[in-house]
Design an enzyme around this catalytic site. Structure first.
Site, PDB file in Angstrom:
ATOM      1  N   ASP A 154       0.832  -1.158  -0.069  1.00  0.00           N
ATOM      2  CA  ASP A 154      -0.001  -0.036   0.029  1.00  0.00           C
ATOM      3  C   ASP A 154       0.803   1.318   0.028  1.00  0.00           C
ATOM      4  OD1 ASP A 154       0.987  -0.163   2.631  1.00  0.00           O
ATOM      5  OD2 ASP A 154      -0.950   0.149   3.419  1.00  0.00           O
ATOM      6  N   GLU A 155       2.289   1.062   0.397  1.00  0.00           N
ATOM      7  CA  GLU A 155       3.093   2.135   0.444  1.00  0.00           C
ATOM      8  C   GLU A 155       3.163   2.950  -0.961  1.00  0.00           C
ATOM      9  OE1 GLU A 155       6.556   1.658   2.891  1.00  0.00           O
ATOM     10  OE2 GLU A 155       5.441   0.208   4.058  1.00  0.00           O
ATOM     11  N   SER A 158      10.493   2.237  -5.507  1.00  0.00           N
ATOM     12  CA  SER A 158      11.079   0.900  -6.285  1.00  0.00           C
ATOM     13  C   SER A 158       9.909  -0.041  -6.300  1.00  0.00           C
ATOM     14  CB  SER A 158      12.263   0.452  -5.394  1.00  0.00           C
ATOM     15  OG  SER A 158      11.882   0.004  -4.154  1.00  0.00           O
ATOM     16  N   LYS A 159       8.934  -0.047  -5.265  1.00  0.00           N
ATOM     17  CA  LYS A 159       7.899  -1.240  -5.530  1.00  0.00           C
ATOM     18  C   LYS A 159       6.990  -0.650  -6.537  1.00  0.00           C
ATOM     19  CE  LYS A 159       7.113  -4.174  -3.350  1.00  0.00           C
ATOM     20  NZ  LYS A 159       7.683  -5.513  -3.740  1.00  0.00           N
ATOM     21  N   ARG A 176      11.781   9.551  11.164  1.00  0.00           N
ATOM     22  CA  ARG A 176      12.082   9.204   9.810  1.00  0.00           C
ATOM     23  C   ARG A 176      11.899  10.118   8.818  1.00  0.00           C
ATOM     24  NH1 ARG A 176       8.992   3.917   7.824  1.00  0.00           N
ATOM     25  NH2 ARG A 176      10.613   2.613   8.780  1.00  0.00           N
ATOM     26  N   PRO A 177      13.142  10.500   7.816  1.00  0.00           N
ATOM     27  CA  PRO A 177      12.654  11.527   6.850  1.00  0.00           C
ATOM     28  C   PRO A 177      11.727  11.058   5.746  1.00  0.00           C
ATOM     29  CG  PRO A 177      15.029  10.861   7.001  1.00  0.00           C
ATOM     30  CD  PRO A 177      14.448   9.941   7.928  1.00  0.00           C
TER      31      PRO A 177
HETATM   32  P1  NAD Z   1      11.731  -9.739   3.948  1.00  0.00           P
HETATM   33  O1  NAD Z   1      12.848  -8.644   3.778  1.00  0.00           O
HETATM   34  O2  NAD Z   1      11.583 -10.388   5.011  1.00  0.00           O
HETATM   35  O3  NAD Z   1      12.039 -10.882   2.760  1.00  0.00           O
HETATM   36  C1  NAD Z   1      12.555 -10.507   1.446  1.00  0.00           C
HETATM   37  C2  NAD Z   1      13.162 -11.852   1.048  1.00  0.00           C
HETATM   38  O4  NAD Z   1      13.634 -11.343  -0.725  1.00  0.00           O
HETATM   39  C3  NAD Z   1      14.466 -12.247   1.716  1.00  0.00           C
HETATM   40  O5  NAD Z   1      14.453 -13.686   2.004  1.00  0.00           O
HETATM   41  C4  NAD Z   1      15.707 -12.041   0.816  1.00  0.00           C
HETATM   42  O6  NAD Z   1      16.634 -12.750   0.963  1.00  0.00           O
HETATM   43  C5  NAD Z   1      15.066 -12.194  -0.674  1.00  0.00           C
HETATM   44  N1  NAD Z   1      15.746 -11.420  -1.590  1.00  0.00           N
HETATM   45  C6  NAD Z   1      16.222 -10.175  -1.649  1.00  0.00           C
HETATM   46  N2  NAD Z   1      16.673  -9.861  -2.795  1.00  0.00           N
HETATM   47  C7  NAD Z   1      16.820 -10.585  -3.734  1.00  0.00           C
HETATM   48  C8  NAD Z   1      17.214 -11.154  -4.807  1.00  0.00           C
HETATM   49  N3  NAD Z   1      17.712 -10.262  -5.617  1.00  0.00           N
HETATM   50  N4  NAD Z   1      16.972 -12.312  -5.613  1.00  0.00           N
HETATM   51  C9  NAD Z   1      16.142 -13.359  -4.755  1.00  0.00           C
HETATM   52  N5  NAD Z   1      15.844 -13.137  -3.276  1.00  0.00           N
HETATM   53  C10 NAD Z   1      15.963 -12.120  -2.954  1.00  0.00           C
HETATM   54  O7  NAD Z   1      10.458  -9.106   3.059  1.00  0.00           O
HETATM   55  P2  NAD Z   1       8.909  -9.305   3.430  1.00  0.00           P
HETATM   56  O8  NAD Z   1       8.549  -8.414   4.517  1.00  0.00           O
HETATM   57  O9  NAD Z   1       8.718 -10.743   3.519  1.00  0.00           O
HETATM   58  O10 NAD Z   1       8.173  -8.962   2.260  1.00  0.00           O
HETATM   59  C11 NAD Z   1       8.128  -9.708   0.899  1.00  0.00           C
HETATM   60  C12 NAD Z   1       7.405  -8.739   0.023  1.00  0.00           C
HETATM   61  O11 NAD Z   1       6.137  -8.395   0.336  1.00  0.00           O
HETATM   62  C13 NAD Z   1       8.296  -7.621  -0.462  1.00  0.00           C
HETATM   63  O12 NAD Z   1       8.257  -7.663  -1.893  1.00  0.00           O
HETATM   64  C14 NAD Z   1       7.523  -6.574   0.203  1.00  0.00           C
HETATM   65  O13 NAD Z   1       7.844  -5.300  -0.520  1.00  0.00           O
HETATM   66  C15 NAD Z   1       6.134  -6.893   0.368  1.00  0.00           C
HETATM   67  N6  NAD Z   1       5.265  -6.288   1.291  1.00  0.00           N
HETATM   68  C16 NAD Z   1       5.858  -6.362   2.660  1.00  0.00           C
HETATM   69  C17 NAD Z   1       4.886  -6.040   3.642  1.00  0.00           C
HETATM   70  C18 NAD Z   1       5.158  -6.003   5.057  1.00  0.00           C
HETATM   71  O14 NAD Z   1       4.643  -5.707   5.935  1.00  0.00           O
HETATM   72  N7  NAD Z   1       6.311  -6.676   5.372  1.00  0.00           N
HETATM   73  C19 NAD Z   1       3.609  -5.477   3.325  1.00  0.00           C
HETATM   74  C20 NAD Z   1       3.188  -5.447   1.896  1.00  0.00           C
HETATM   75  C21 NAD Z   1       3.972  -5.882   0.901  1.00  0.00           C
HETATM   76  P1  TYD Z   2       8.085  -0.443   9.788  1.00  0.00           P
HETATM   77  O1  TYD Z   2       7.895  -1.832  10.337  1.00  0.00           O
HETATM   78  O2  TYD Z   2       9.399  -0.209   9.316  1.00  0.00           O
HETATM   79  O3  TYD Z   2       7.346  -0.466   8.444  1.00  0.00           O
HETATM   80  P2  TYD Z   2       6.715   0.633   7.287  1.00  0.00           P
HETATM   81  O4  TYD Z   2       7.618   1.740   7.447  1.00  0.00           O
HETATM   82  O5  TYD Z   2       6.996  -0.027   6.056  1.00  0.00           O
HETATM   83  O6  TYD Z   2       5.271   0.866   7.879  1.00  0.00           O
HETATM   84  O7  TYD Z   2       7.576   0.738  10.599  1.00  0.00           O
HETATM   85  C1  TYD Z   2       6.268   0.816  10.771  1.00  0.00           C
HETATM   86  C2  TYD Z   2       6.077   2.061  11.635  1.00  0.00           C
HETATM   87  O8  TYD Z   2       6.612   2.056  12.773  1.00  0.00           O
HETATM   88  C3  TYD Z   2       6.288   3.307  10.868  1.00  0.00           C
HETATM   89  O9  TYD Z   2       5.504   4.348  10.844  1.00  0.00           O
HETATM   90  C4  TYD Z   2       7.799   3.442  11.251  1.00  0.00           C
HETATM   91  C5  TYD Z   2       7.471   3.315  13.136  1.00  0.00           C
HETATM   92  N1  TYD Z   2       8.901   2.616  13.554  1.00  0.00           N
HETATM   93  C6  TYD Z   2       9.143   3.301  14.833  1.00  0.00           C
HETATM   94  O10 TYD Z   2       8.633   4.299  15.427  1.00  0.00           O
HETATM   95  N2  TYD Z   2      10.547   2.713  15.292  1.00  0.00           N
HETATM   96  C7  TYD Z   2      11.129   1.928  14.675  1.00  0.00           C
HETATM   97  O11 TYD Z   2      12.157   1.529  15.591  1.00  0.00           O
HETATM   98  C8  TYD Z   2      10.590   1.294  13.625  1.00  0.00           C
HETATM   99  C9  TYD Z   2      11.687  -0.011  12.711  1.00  0.00           C
HETATM  100  C10 TYD Z   2       9.597   1.864  13.053  1.00  0.00           C
END
Ligand code: NAD
Ligand code: TYD
Length: 350
Positions: A129-130, A156-157, A284-285
């Site tokens: 959603d970002e 980038s996403k 965070r900036p």
């Molecule tokens: P994560 O950082 O835990 O996992 C990313 C994985 O990608 C890692 O296992 C890493 O080794 C692998 N990776 C990185 N670069 C690679 C490359 N060049 N080739 C192959 N593998 C590579 O991230 P996550 O939180 O599990 O997020 C997974 C996906 O979901 C991402 O695309 C992220 O943008 C998206 N997403 C995450 C959230 C969230 O809340 N975490 C929410 C919405 C969408």
């Molecule tokens: P994060 O888990 O990094 O996810 P995203 O930035 O992708 O939403 O952060 C979630 C929220 O928490 C975000 O508003 C930033 C804030 N945050 C803190 O206040 N302190 C922290 O140490 C971290 C990692 C995040």
């Protein structure tokens, strides 16, 4: 219908690993090829318990490596791709944006191109959603909200989303995009808000809250994200994007306080012990103020609904981190990286 052969990239990360586990249970017939570069965020322990064999294989590889992808696509006769592979942390993207462009944009294009060369039934790009930017105090992101990313990560996403869309319109590659809100649950790398705060509570370390702590995120349990991806992959309309969220908005400070209270309760500390660790730090900036998802489209069109409430999911997550201390301790100590270097060093020499 013959069984699916799924290429799950980024499968050793937080959401990828939860998705692989979900598919393993929901569709035992599907063959899953887990593909991951094992960066700092990739951890094979996240996939522990899955055994290599007829319906599962792990391949260490880079989505930017067209040759390696060609080998996997042709050896495995991949029918579906789900692309989780990405650099995923906003703060890291602020410190060093280049790798985000390289992996998230260029890597996605290389993967799309490989899928096009080999022909697949579906390609699902896991987005966020970002990409929509930041909301004021009211309103929700819909699929019609203009894309307006604010961090190098979200930019980038968004770039990757545009490429997935373009590959559908230009080359008829059957792509789908999902845009999910913040996830929480087991196996989340401890740089993200919830596991970071949890572990710091357990360790008695400061809880660094950015800015005034009133930034709002819309939290969804990772297993609900996994089920939504399965639904979109199976029944979504190609060329479309689907928002995924659980109507679960919280200011960061409220989450941190809830986690602190849960940790105190679970570990027998006096109430208020962990909350006293809260430390407000420099913001965070470009910090997006509020995210909130309207998931009417996936609910109405595809019949998906989340199953977890925060009331159940948050304590369950706290318990998972308490029960899996060795998992996060190895990450914190960096021990697991040495283990992989050794293990893959040996495997590659075979
Ligand atoms: P994560 O950082 O835990 O996992 C990313 C994985 O990608 C890692 O296992 C890493 O080794 C692998 N990776 C990185 N670069 C690679 C490359 N060049 N080739 C192959 N593998 C590579 O991230 P996550 O939180 O599990 O997020 C997974 C996906 O979901 C991402 O695309 C992220 O943008 C998206 N997403 C995450 C959230 C969230 O809340 N975490 C929410 C919405 C969408
Ligand atoms: P994060 O888990 O990094 O996810 P995203 O930035 O992708 O939403 O952060 C979630 C929220 O928490 C975000 O508003 C930033 C804030 N945050 C803190 O206040 N302190 C922290 O140490 C971290 C990692 C995040």
């Amino acid at each position: 219908m013959s069984a699916r052969v799924l290429l799950v990239t980024g499968a050793a990360g937080f959401i990828g690993a939860n998705y692989v586990r979900h598919v393993r249970n929901a569709d035992p017939q599907a063959r899953i090829v887990a593909y991951d570069l094992l960066t700092y965020a990739g951890n094979l322990e996240n996939l522990a318990g899955l055994t290599e064999g007829d319906n599962y294989r792990f391949v260490k590889g880079d989505i930017r490596d067209a040759k390696a992808l060609d080998a996997v696509f042709s050896d495995e006769k991949i029918t579906h791709v789900v692309n989780f592979a990405a650099e995923s942390h906003v703060d890291r993207s602020i410190l060093g944006p280049e790798i985000f462009v390289d992996v998230n944009i260029r890597g996605t294009q290389i993967l799309l191109e490989a899928a096009r060369r080999h022909g697949v039934e579906r390609f699902l790009q896991v987005s966020t959603d970002e990409v929509y930017g930041s909301l004021g105090p009211s309103g929700l992101f819909t699929e019609q909200t203009p894309v307006a990313p604010n961090s190098p990560y979200s930019a980038s996403k968004a770039g990757a989303d545009h490429l997935a869309r373009a590959y559908y319109h230009t080359y008829n590659l059957p792509t789908l995009i999902t845009r999910c809100s913040n996830n929480y649950g087991p196996y989340q790398f401890p740089e993200k808000l919830i596991p970071l705060m949890l572990i710091n509570c357990l360790e008695g370390k400061p809880l660094p809250v950015y800015g005034d702590g009133m930034n709002v995120r819309d939290w969804l349990h990772v297993s609900d994200h996994a089920s939504a991806i399965e639904v979109v992959l199976a029944t979504g309309r190609v060329g479309e994007a689907y928002n995924i969220g659980g109507n679960n908005e919280w200011p960061n400070i409220e989450i941190v306080k809830r986690l602190a209270a849960l940790v105190d309760e679970r570990t027998g500390k006096a109430p208020g012990t962990s909350e006293a660790l809260i430390t407000y730090v420099t913001d965070r900036p470009g910090h997006d103020r509020r995210y909130a998802i309207d998931s009417t489209k996936i609910r109405d069109e595809l019949g998906w609904t989340p199953t977890y409430t925060f009331e159940a999911g948050l304590p369950e997550t706290v318990d998972w981190y308490l029960e899996n201390e060795s998992w996060w301790r190895r990450i914190i100590s960096g021990e697991y990286r040495d283990y992989y270097a050794q293990m893959y060093g040996e495997r590659e020499r075979l």
